[in-house]
Design a protein around this motif. Structure first.
Motif, PDB file in Angstrom:
ATOM      1  N   ALA A  99       0.601  -1.354  -0.017  1.00 32.27           N
ATOM      2  CA  ALA A  99       0.119   0.005   0.025  1.00 32.27           C
ATOM      3  C   ALA A  99       0.806   1.576   0.087  1.00 32.27           C
ATOM      4  O   ALA A  99       0.675   2.242  -0.694  1.00 32.27           O
ATOM      5  CB  ALA A  99      -0.980   0.147   1.089  1.00 32.27           C
ATOM      6  N   ILE A 100       1.772   1.371   0.748  1.00 29.93           N
ATOM      7  CA  ILE A 100       2.805   2.506   0.806  1.00 29.93           C
ATOM      8  C   ILE A 100       3.504   2.573  -0.497  1.00 29.93           C
ATOM      9  O   ILE A 100       3.665   3.836  -0.939  1.00 29.93           O
ATOM     10  CB  ILE A 100       3.898   2.231   2.264  1.00 29.93           C
ATOM     11  CG1 ILE A 100       3.187   2.393   3.418  1.00 29.93           C
ATOM     12  CG2 ILE A 100       4.862   3.456   2.043  1.00 29.93           C
ATOM     13  CD1 ILE A 100       4.075   2.107   4.534  1.00 29.93           C
ATOM     14  N   PHE A 101       4.155   1.471  -1.112  1.00 29.67           N
ATOM     15  CA  PHE A 101       4.845   1.496  -2.309  1.00 29.67           C
ATOM     16  C   PHE A 101       3.801   2.263  -3.191  1.00 29.67           C
ATOM     17  O   PHE A 101       4.243   2.769  -4.140  1.00 29.67           O
ATOM     18  CB  PHE A 101       5.300   0.321  -2.825  1.00 29.67           C
ATOM     19  CG  PHE A 101       6.352   0.265  -3.791  1.00 29.67           C
ATOM     20  CD1 PHE A 101       7.338   1.139  -3.776  1.00 29.67           C
ATOM     21  CD2 PHE A 101       6.039  -0.466  -5.067  1.00 29.67           C
ATOM     22  CE1 PHE A 101       8.432   1.007  -4.655  1.00 29.67           C
ATOM     23  CE2 PHE A 101       6.805  -0.719  -5.674  1.00 29.67           C
ATOM     24  CZ  PHE A 101       7.927   0.225  -5.852  1.00 29.67           C
ATOM     25  N   SER A 102       2.331   1.662  -3.252  1.00 27.89           N
ATOM     26  CA  SER A 102       1.579   2.223  -4.539  1.00 27.89           C
ATOM     27  C   SER A 102       1.271   3.597  -4.425  1.00 27.89           C
ATOM     28  O   SER A 102       0.880   4.227  -5.223  1.00 27.89           O
ATOM     29  CB  SER A 102       0.282   1.260  -4.530  1.00 27.89           C
ATOM     30  OG  SER A 102      -0.419   1.791  -3.463  1.00 27.89           O
ATOM     31  N   LEU A 103       1.642   4.188  -3.007  1.00 24.35           N
ATOM     32  CA  LEU A 103       1.337   5.501  -3.084  1.00 24.35           C
ATOM     33  C   LEU A 103       2.269   6.475  -4.064  1.00 24.35           C
ATOM     34  O   LEU A 103       1.742   7.804  -4.501  1.00 24.35           O
ATOM     35  CB  LEU A 103       1.704   6.183  -1.493  1.00 24.35           C
ATOM     36  CG  LEU A 103       0.665   5.645  -0.573  1.00 24.35           C
ATOM     37  CD1 LEU A 103       1.124   6.180   0.927  1.00 24.35           C
ATOM     38  CD2 LEU A 103      -0.670   6.555  -0.786  1.00 24.35           C
TER      39      LEU A 103
END
Lengths: 356, 444
Positions: A99-103
């Motif tokens: 989720a963080i990476f997709s930000l």
């Protein structure tokens, strides 16, 4: 047959959930080409989490109890549960990492109105680079597994002894296929797949996300915050893909990661298109693709009807053909259904408030 | 912000945006090196400082002296190798750039590159150099490779033109089809049915007529080098200029092709038609341009260029091809994307961005050689550059000084890639003996 079904499920389940991840993003209007990169990131962080948690005494004792129980001594029912809990924890950590990476993708494509294809490609380049850079520094080689050379199976694989069945007893066809030698992650992922599909298609939130992928200006006129909905879509997509990456690494790679998921992210994209952005079709498509992957990986020793003949091996088709078939089928299906294929209308177009 | 007329020119702004992306990329790489260095006990501040210096001026690093300090200076081997590795990167960069001119994103360069590799190697190895002069074989192999790439590239082109299938998806599918197809064909291909009867010169005898190198035990999984059949790109004295390096005339061919592509795009009717289709397909059709044909031409040319890169790389005589490519796609193909993006799709600019990308590659090997870090840090830098290129338009407005708010936004963007947690429990960090097995580049 048992072997075939089990192996097909192992390959199909990560594909299924990552394809659904793609649906969440595309339904909100953002092309998520970065699925591959997010999977790699999830696999890396998940395996790293397993390595770190291995150092926790409670988990260590549980693993020892299970291994001695498998060797025939001691009681291990609570130890089993502890290890399964650790597996779920690592799945969650991988999901958060995804989720963080997709930000990065949402920021580039929603706030900066950047080209989503190029943004996704950047993430696909970044994930293997960062994970390989760190893997090499951590373990001084290109593949990172569990600490102390333990296999993922020895810690997390559910065996018949878990259900109080003796090692030499038969559990029947269903038991042998769906209970013995399986991973909890597989079934959790199926559950999650159903849950997330319901959220996307049966709730108000899901309807709002989908409206942003079809006609964001109309959605905005009804008071929906398009930016928020698109962020939600991509972030959920990242979480599912990150978790799918870890499930892939755990169940098919024996809990190892090497900055590569062998094109599974792209295959998931193919499954998504193949399934026409609909969950049920995606599940079927994933099973089909999983079957081909499974055949390619083990066709030489596959005894389908248990008559002692390795039928597929005797036909004499190379495993590379089985591997490339899913991609060819996808292209053909795309070609045949290009007229009726229904991609979300607004996907790939940056949302511009002024364009009504 | 300085608002001189020079800064208002589109070309200058493009150049500055690219340079800014490069700088930010290098700084981000240095930051990662610094964080990892300071948190890892056996690297420390001094190791991190070495790493950062190598990231910026690694091309000029030579060795470590007796005291363990890095020695810098002109290193002709590095420069020669940089030009050698730039050759295929320039070609794949051109491939991506020309498709972008027609509004298509050619992410299929890896597959086209693989098809080019296969056909080039098969032609170069299967025509006996005893019967045909080597330079004729070279030309046939080069052209054959280009043709294979053109055909492979035209598949997504046709799907796009006639069925309106997204070329990105079609390209990804054809990439993986190519990866398995090439592995399969190298697995089954025979160029001589007579066992042990095929002689090329007196130098070698093919054991069983396959392309797989079965003679040298250490090269299992590799295809024969083209030098086994006496086919290699001439050096033209470049090896004298850069002693100890792998450079050859391929780089000159690549530069010539880049200039040719520049002329075709900017000075011919055909180039104008391609660009017109890229700007607005429907308007182009209204103006009487055959949009479908132009889309297919564009992808075919892109495929031929990517494949030409493979031909130049594997005909060099220094490189070997690992034929087990069914699980991985060649990085050179994907790196064509950053090369084209950095050059803002200008074919002449691609020459420079290709050389820059090759320089990063050399820096990576120097890092692996001299420090506890490894070459993947340069891949991180490349990824950051691509990420920034995705919103190059915003960067350009930033340089033009029109929108001051973009500054703040961009500052955030730079911090975000740090999000994935950096692990801190490194154990052993001596430089690995067998690093990533490189597919090419093995010295003769």
């Amino acid at each position: 047959m048992t072997f075939l079904i089990q192996q097909t499920l192992l390959f199909a389940i990560p594909l299924m959930i990552v394809a659904l991840a793609g649906v969440f993003s595309e339904r909100s209007g953002i092309i998520n080409l970065a699925l591959e990169g997010i999977m790699i990131m999830g696999a890396f962080v998940g395996v790293l989490a397993v390595r770190i948690l291995q150092g926790v005494p409670a988990f260590q004792q549980a693993a020892e109890a299970v291994s001695s129980f498998n060797a025939g001594t001691g009681e291990a029912s609570s130890a089993w549960v502890t290890l399964q809990g650790m597996e779920i924890l690592c799945m969650l950590i991988a999901a958060v990492a995804g989720a963080i990476f997709s930000l990065l993708l949402s920021y580039a494509s929603i706030n900066m109105k950047a080209d989503q294809t190029i943004g996704g490609t950047a993430l696909n380049l970044l994930a293997p680079a960062i994970s390989l850079f760190l893997i090499r520094i951590i373990v001084n080689q290109n593949t990172m597994g569990m600490a102390g050379g333990a296999g993922g199976a020895s810690w997390f694989l559910i065996r018949k002894t878990f259900f109080g069945v003796g090692a030499n007893e038969d559990m029947g066809f269903l038991g042998n296929t769906f209970l013995d030698k399986t991973y909890l992650a597989t079934y959790l992922t199926i559950l999650l797949f159903v849950l997330m599909s319901v959220i996307l298609y049966k709730t108000r939130f899901g309807l709002r996300v989908r409206s942003c992928g079809e006609n964001p200006q109309a959605a905005a006129s009804l008071g929906i915050n398009v930016y928020k909905m698109r962020y939600a879509g991509v972030t959920i997509s990242g979480a599912l893909a990150g978790m799918g990456g870890f499930v892939y690494a755990l169940t098919t790679q024996g809990c190892t990661t090497n900055g590569d998921v062998a094109g599974f992210g792209f295959l998931a994209l193919a499954v998504m298109i193949f399934g026409n952005w609909k969950p049920l079709n995606i599940a079927l498509g994933a099973l089909l693709f999983g079957l081909f992957k499974c055949i390619a990986a083990s066709y030489a020793t596959l005894d389908i009807n248990a008559d002692g003949h390795f039928l597929l091996n005797e036909i004499g088709i190379s495993s590379y053909i089985y591997r490339l078939l899913p991609y060819v089928i996808t292209l053909i299906v795309l070609a045949l259904t290009s007229k009726s294929s229904r991609a979300p209308k607004a996907e790939g177009i940056p949302y511009d408030k002024g364009m009504r | 912000m300085n608002k001189s007329p020079l800064l208002k020119k589109a070309g200058t702004q493009k150049l500055l945006a690219s340079l800014l992306s490069i700088l930010i990329g290098l700084f981000f790489g240095s930051l990662l090196v610094l964080i990892v260095g300071l948190t890892t006990s056996n690297i420390g501040g001094k190791g991190a400082w070495d790493g950062i210096r190598l990231i910026f001026i690694g091309l000029f690093s030579k060795s470590r002296d007796a005291a363990g300090n890095l020695v810098f200076g002109i290193n002709t081997t590095n420069i020669g190798n940089m030009l050698f590795r730039a050759t295929p990167l320039i070609m794949t960069g051109l491939s991506v750039a020309i498709s972008q001119k027609t509004g298509l994103f050619n992410i299929g360069a890896p597959g086209q590159y693989l098809m080019g590799t296969m056909v080039t190697l098969m032609i170069a190895l299967s025509i006996p150099s005893t019967a045909v002069p080597p330079f004729v074989i070279w030309i046939l192999a080069f052209l054959g490779g280009c043709l294979a790439g053109a055909l492979w590239g035209s598949i997504p082109g046709m799907l796009k033109a006639f069925l309106n299938i997204n070329e990105v998806i079609a390209c990804i599918m054809t990439n993986w089809i190519a990866a398995n197809l090439v592995t399969w064909l190298f697995d089954i291909a025979r160029f001589s049915t007579i066992k042990g009867a095929f002689y090329c010169q007196t130098k070698w005898k093919i054991a069983d007529g396959t392309f797989k190198n079965l003679i040298e035990n250490t090269k299992s999984g590799y295809i024969y080098k083209t030098t086994w059949n006496n086919v290699a790109t001439p050096k033209l004295g470049l090896d004298k200029l850069f002693p100890g390096s792998q450079v050859n005339a391929g780089i000159l061919v690549a530069i010539l092709i880049a200039v040719a592509v520049f002329i075709i795009i900017n000075k011919t009717t055909f180039g104008f038609q391609l660009k017109a289709c890229g700007s607005n397909r429907h308007a182009a059709r209204y103006a009487g341009i055959k949009d479908r044909a132009n889309i297919i031409y564009s992808m075919a040319i892109a495929g031929a260029l990517a494949a030409a890169g493979a031909s130049l790389y594997y005909l060099s005589g220094n490189t070997e091809f690992n034929w087990h490519t069914d699980q991985t796609l060649p990085a050179i193909g994907f790196n064509g994307i950053p090369v084209a993006l950095l050059a803002m799709n200008n074919p002449v600019g691609v020459i420079f961005s290709g050389i820059f990308m090759a320089m990063l590659n050399i820096i990576g090997t120097q890092l692996t050689k001299f420090t506890a870090y490894n070459e993947y840090i340069t891949d991180v830098i490349i990824a950051v550059i691509v990420y920034l290129s995705a919103f190059s338009l915003a960067l350009r407005t930033l340089i033009a000084g029109k929108k001051k708010t973009v500054v703040a936004n961009d500052a955030n963007a730079e911090k975000k890639p740090a999000a994935p947690p950096a692990p801190k429990d490194a154990k052993e960090t001596t430089p690995p003996a067998d690093a990533k097995t490189e597919k090419g580049g093995a010295q003769a």
